[in-house]
Write a protein that holds these residues in place. Structure first.
Motif, PDB file in Angstrom:
ATOM      1  N   GLY A 158      32.348  30.812  31.957  1.00  0.00           N
ATOM      2  CA  GLY A 158      33.052  31.378  33.100  1.00  0.00           C
ATOM      3  C   GLY A 158      32.391  32.630  33.632  1.00  0.00           C
ATOM      4  N   SER A 159      32.749  32.973  34.869  1.00  0.00           N
ATOM      5  CA  SER A 159      32.199  34.182  35.487  1.00  0.00           C
ATOM      6  C   SER A 159      32.876  35.424  34.909  1.00  0.00           C
ATOM      7  CB  SER A 159      32.388  34.141  37.006  1.00  0.00           C
ATOM      8  OG  SER A 159      33.769  34.183  37.332  1.00  0.00           O
ATOM      9  N   THR A 160      32.318  36.577  35.220  1.00  0.00           N
ATOM     10  CA  THR A 160      32.810  37.834  34.664  1.00  0.00           C
ATOM     11  C   THR A 160      33.151  38.818  35.770  1.00  0.00           C
ATOM     12  OG1 THR A 160      30.643  38.915  34.527  1.00  0.00           O
ATOM     13  CG2 THR A 160      31.273  37.476  32.689  1.00  0.00           C
ATOM     14  N   THR A 161      33.882  39.867  35.401  1.00  0.00           N
ATOM     15  CA  THR A 161      34.094  40.971  36.327  1.00  0.00           C
ATOM     16  C   THR A 161      32.802  41.783  36.426  1.00  0.00           C
ATOM     17  OG1 THR A 161      34.871  42.455  34.589  1.00  0.00           O
ATOM     18  CG2 THR A 161      36.530  41.082  35.676  1.00  0.00           C
ATOM     19  N   SER A 162      32.752  42.696  37.373  1.00  0.00           N
ATOM     20  CA  SER A 162      31.527  43.464  37.605  1.00  0.00           C
ATOM     21  C   SER A 162      31.186  44.393  36.449  1.00  0.00           C
ATOM     22  CB  SER A 162      31.656  44.282  38.897  1.00  0.00           C
ATOM     23  OG  SER A 162      32.753  45.179  38.817  1.00  0.00           O
ATOM     24  N   LYS A 163      32.162  44.710  35.595  1.00  0.00           N
ATOM     25  CA  LYS A 163      31.932  45.656  34.504  1.00  0.00           C
ATOM     26  C   LYS A 163      31.898  44.993  33.126  1.00  0.00           C
ATOM     27  CE  LYS A 163      33.937  49.598  36.969  1.00  0.00           C
ATOM     28  NZ  LYS A 163      34.954  50.674  36.941  1.00  0.00           N
ATOM     29  N   SER A 164      31.806  43.652  33.083  1.00  0.00           N
ATOM     30  CA  SER A 164      31.854  42.966  31.799  1.00  0.00           C
ATOM     31  C   SER A 164      30.801  41.876  31.721  1.00  0.00           C
ATOM     32  CB  SER A 164      33.241  42.355  31.568  1.00  0.00           C
ATOM     33  OG  SER A 164      33.262  41.589  30.388  1.00  0.00           O
ATOM     34  N   GLU A 165      30.379  41.567  30.504  1.00  0.00           N
ATOM     35  CA  GLU A 165      29.465  40.448  30.270  1.00  0.00           C
ATOM     36  C   GLU A 165      30.198  39.210  29.771  1.00  0.00           C
ATOM     37  OE1 GLU A 165      26.877  41.021  26.783  1.00  0.00           O
ATOM     38  OE2 GLU A 165      28.050  42.827  26.345  1.00  0.00           O
ATOM     39  N   PHE A 166      31.524  39.311  29.588  1.00  0.00           N
ATOM     40  CA  PHE A 166      32.303  38.207  29.035  1.00  0.00           C
ATOM     41  C   PHE A 166      33.381  37.744  30.017  1.00  0.00           C
ATOM     42  CE2 PHE A 166      31.153  40.627  25.063  1.00  0.00           C
ATOM     43  CZ  PHE A 166      30.190  39.719  24.632  1.00  0.00           C
ATOM     44  N   PRO A 167      33.741  36.442  29.969  1.00  0.00           N
ATOM     45  CA  PRO A 167      34.749  35.896  30.880  1.00  0.00           C
ATOM     46  C   PRO A 167      36.173  36.121  30.371  1.00  0.00           C
ATOM     47  CG  PRO A 167      33.850  34.145  29.532  1.00  0.00           C
ATOM     48  CD  PRO A 167      33.106  35.394  29.148  1.00  0.00           C
ATOM     49  N   ARG A 168      37.108  36.084  31.297  1.00  0.00           N
ATOM     50  CA  ARG A 168      38.507  36.296  30.927  1.00  0.00           C
ATOM     51  C   ARG A 168      39.447  35.515  31.838  1.00  0.00           C
ATOM     52  NH1 ARG A 168      38.975  42.438  31.311  1.00  0.00           N
ATOM     53  NH2 ARG A 168      36.690  42.405  31.421  1.00  0.00           N
ATOM     54  N   SER A 169      40.601  35.138  31.270  1.00  0.00           N
ATOM     55  CA  SER A 169      41.775  34.713  32.008  1.00  0.00           C
ATOM     56  C   SER A 169      42.866  35.663  31.526  1.00  0.00           C
ATOM     57  CB  SER A 169      42.115  33.249  31.701  1.00  0.00           C
ATOM     58  OG  SER A 169      43.296  32.863  32.363  1.00  0.00           O
ATOM     59  N   GLU A 170      43.142  36.696  32.313  1.00  0.00           N
ATOM     60  CA  GLU A 170      43.869  37.850  31.776  1.00  0.00           C
ATOM     61  C   GLU A 170      44.748  38.494  32.838  1.00  0.00           C
ATOM     62  OE1 GLU A 170      42.554  41.488  28.825  1.00  0.00           O
ATOM     63  OE2 GLU A 170      41.368  41.213  30.640  1.00  0.00           O
ATOM     64  N   LEU A 171      45.951  38.877  32.420  1.00  0.00           N
ATOM     65  CA  LEU A 171      46.887  39.585  33.285  1.00  0.00           C
ATOM     66  C   LEU A 171      46.645  41.090  33.239  1.00  0.00           C
ATOM     67  CD1 LEU A 171      50.126  37.679  32.204  1.00  0.00           C
ATOM     68  CD2 LEU A 171      48.847  37.332  34.330  1.00  0.00           C
ATOM     69  N   ARG A 172      46.966  41.738  34.363  1.00  0.00           N
ATOM     70  CA  ARG A 172      46.837  43.197  34.473  1.00  0.00           C
ATOM     71  C   ARG A 172      48.083  43.758  35.129  1.00  0.00           C
ATOM     72  NH1 ARG A 172      46.782  48.237  36.803  1.00  0.00           N
ATOM     73  NH2 ARG A 172      44.735  49.214  37.034  1.00  0.00           N
ATOM     74  N   GLU A 173      48.606  44.852  34.623  1.00  0.00           N
ATOM     75  CA  GLU A 173      49.851  45.440  35.141  1.00  0.00           C
ATOM     76  C   GLU A 173      49.767  45.791  36.630  1.00  0.00           C
ATOM     77  OE1 GLU A 173      52.912  48.175  33.010  1.00  0.00           O
ATOM     78  OE2 GLU A 173      50.922  48.724  32.259  1.00  0.00           O
ATOM     79  N   THR A 174      50.855  45.485  37.343  1.00  0.00           N
ATOM     80  CA  THR A 174      50.996  45.855  38.744  1.00  0.00           C
ATOM     81  C   THR A 174      52.457  46.219  39.025  1.00  0.00           C
ATOM     82  OG1 THR A 174      51.577  43.630  39.508  1.00  0.00           O
ATOM     83  CG2 THR A 174      49.217  44.193  39.452  1.00  0.00           C
ATOM     84  N   PHE A 175      52.694  46.675  40.254  1.00  0.00           N
ATOM     85  CA  PHE A 175      54.044  46.704  40.804  1.00  0.00           C
ATOM     86  C   PHE A 175      54.305  45.346  41.463  1.00  0.00           C
ATOM     87  CE2 PHE A 175      52.827  51.214  40.759  1.00  0.00           C
ATOM     88  CZ  PHE A 175      53.917  51.752  40.094  1.00  0.00           C
ATOM     89  N   ASN A 176      55.589  45.059  41.769  1.00  0.00           N
ATOM     90  CA  ASN A 176      55.890  43.712  42.258  1.00  0.00           C
ATOM     91  C   ASN A 176      55.378  43.443  43.670  1.00  0.00           C
ATOM     92  OD1 ASN A 176      57.779  45.118  43.767  1.00  0.00           O
ATOM     93  ND2 ASN A 176      59.544  44.401  42.589  1.00  0.00           N
ATOM     94  N   ASP A 177      54.912  44.481  44.377  1.00  0.00           N
ATOM     95  CA  ASP A 177      54.288  44.251  45.681  1.00  0.00           C
ATOM     96  C   ASP A 177      52.777  44.048  45.564  1.00  0.00           C
ATOM     97  OD1 ASP A 177      53.397  46.779  45.085  1.00  0.00           O
ATOM     98  OD2 ASP A 177      54.271  47.751  46.848  1.00  0.00           O
ATOM     99  N   GLY A 178      52.278  44.050  44.321  1.00  0.00           N
ATOM    100  CA  GLY A 178      50.860  43.806  44.096  1.00  0.00           C
ATOM    101  C   GLY A 178      50.020  45.040  43.883  1.00  0.00           C
ATOM    102  N   ARG A 179      50.572  46.223  44.155  1.00  0.00           N
ATOM    103  CA  ARG A 179      49.798  47.448  43.912  1.00  0.00           C
ATOM    104  C   ARG A 179      49.550  47.627  42.420  1.00  0.00           C
ATOM    105  NH1 ARG A 179      52.737  51.930  44.761  1.00  0.00           N
ATOM    106  NH2 ARG A 179      54.669  50.701  44.829  1.00  0.00           N
ATOM    107  N   LEU A 180      48.386  48.138  42.082  1.00  0.00           N
ATOM    108  CA  LEU A 180      48.060  48.358  40.679  1.00  0.00           C
ATOM    109  C   LEU A 180      48.982  49.417  40.085  1.00  0.00           C
ATOM    110  CD1 LEU A 180      44.154  48.447  40.830  1.00  0.00           C
ATOM    111  CD2 LEU A 180      45.653  46.484  40.405  1.00  0.00           C
ATOM    112  N   ARG A 181      49.471  49.138  38.882  1.00  0.00           N
ATOM    113  CA  ARG A 181      50.301  50.126  38.187  1.00  0.00           C
ATOM    114  C   ARG A 181      49.466  50.821  37.125  1.00  0.00           C
ATOM    115  NH1 ARG A 181      56.455  49.860  35.772  1.00  0.00           N
ATOM    116  NH2 ARG A 181      56.512  52.072  35.198  1.00  0.00           N
TER     117      ARG A 181
END
Length: 221
Positions: A48-71
């Motif tokens: 799988g592809s990676t984020t710009s800061k990683s060499e490894f792939p992920r299927s991963e959740l990240r905290e947000t507010f319910n309108d989509g803004r990063l928490r």
């Protein structure tokens, strides 16, 4: 039902990896890397592809507010908790997958990684907490649970108190450590899913997990 209104999702496709925003996730998003319902299913192949800061792939959740803004939060604001019940269904040949994190916003290296380490010979794995005593320091590893088989349900919990005390528990064991106050003003957030610590092999190799419970809380002082 696991509440998806406090998360976005990164999946290992695109360059860099694609992010599914919170409203779309809540609306019933599903693909080969993620499925939701009474449980959450995650799949992250080594190809799988990676984020710009990683060499490894992920299927991963990240905290947000319910309108989509990063928490993002600082630990003195509340007692901060992440709790999960899951089963690891498949592992890459490296035998390593990260299943929970306290990450630092726009910083280098997470405060905490909850990692499952699998021994293919024993057909069992251990849950290990890897934490940084202060930002930028080396990881310190602590084994939290042992001898967990594939497809076996287990639970872990993470708590970072408003006083900076980090506690990680799994099965019948708990461990804790007071962190350096240099973390005090750092913006942090929780992550959970499968972050495969391997990037070589065939496209059917990778990490799979099913989450039966996943909760986040920020209890104000």
């Amino acid at each position: 039902m696991i509440d998806l209104a406090i998360w976005n999702l990164t999946i290992p496709v695109g360059t860099p990896s694609k992010v599914i925003d919170t409203p779309r996730l809540v609306g019933g998003y599903s693909d080969r890397y993620f499925r939701s319902g009474n449980t959450l299913f995650f799949w992250s192949p080594v190809t799988g592809s990676t984020t710009s800061k990683s060499e490894f792939p992920r299927s991963e959740l990240r905290e947000t507010f319910n309108d989509g803004r990063l928490r993002n939060w600082t630990y003195p604001e509340a007692d901060n908790a992440l709790k999960a019940t899951l089963a690891i269904n498949q592992m890459p040949s490296s035998g390593r997958v990260i299943i929970g994190q306290i990450h630092i916003y726009q910083g280098k290296g997470p405060l905490l990684k909850v990692e499952y380490l699998y021994d293919a010979g024993k057909k069992r794995g251990d849950v290990v907490a890897k934490y940084r005593q202060k930002p930028g320091s080396d990881d310190i590893a602590v084994t939290i649970a042992k001898d967990i088989a594939l497809d076996e349900r287990f639970s872990y919990s993470v708590n970072l108190s408003s006083a900076g005390y980090l506690k990680v528990s799994a099965e019948n064991y708990s461990w804790g450590q007071q962190l350096s106050s240099s973390w005090k003003n750092k913006k942090l957030y929780f992550k959970a899913g499968v972050y495969t610590q391997d990037n070589t092999g065939y496209n059917d190799e990778g990490a799979k997990a099913t989450f039966y419970k996943l909760d986040v809380g920020h209890q104000k002082k």
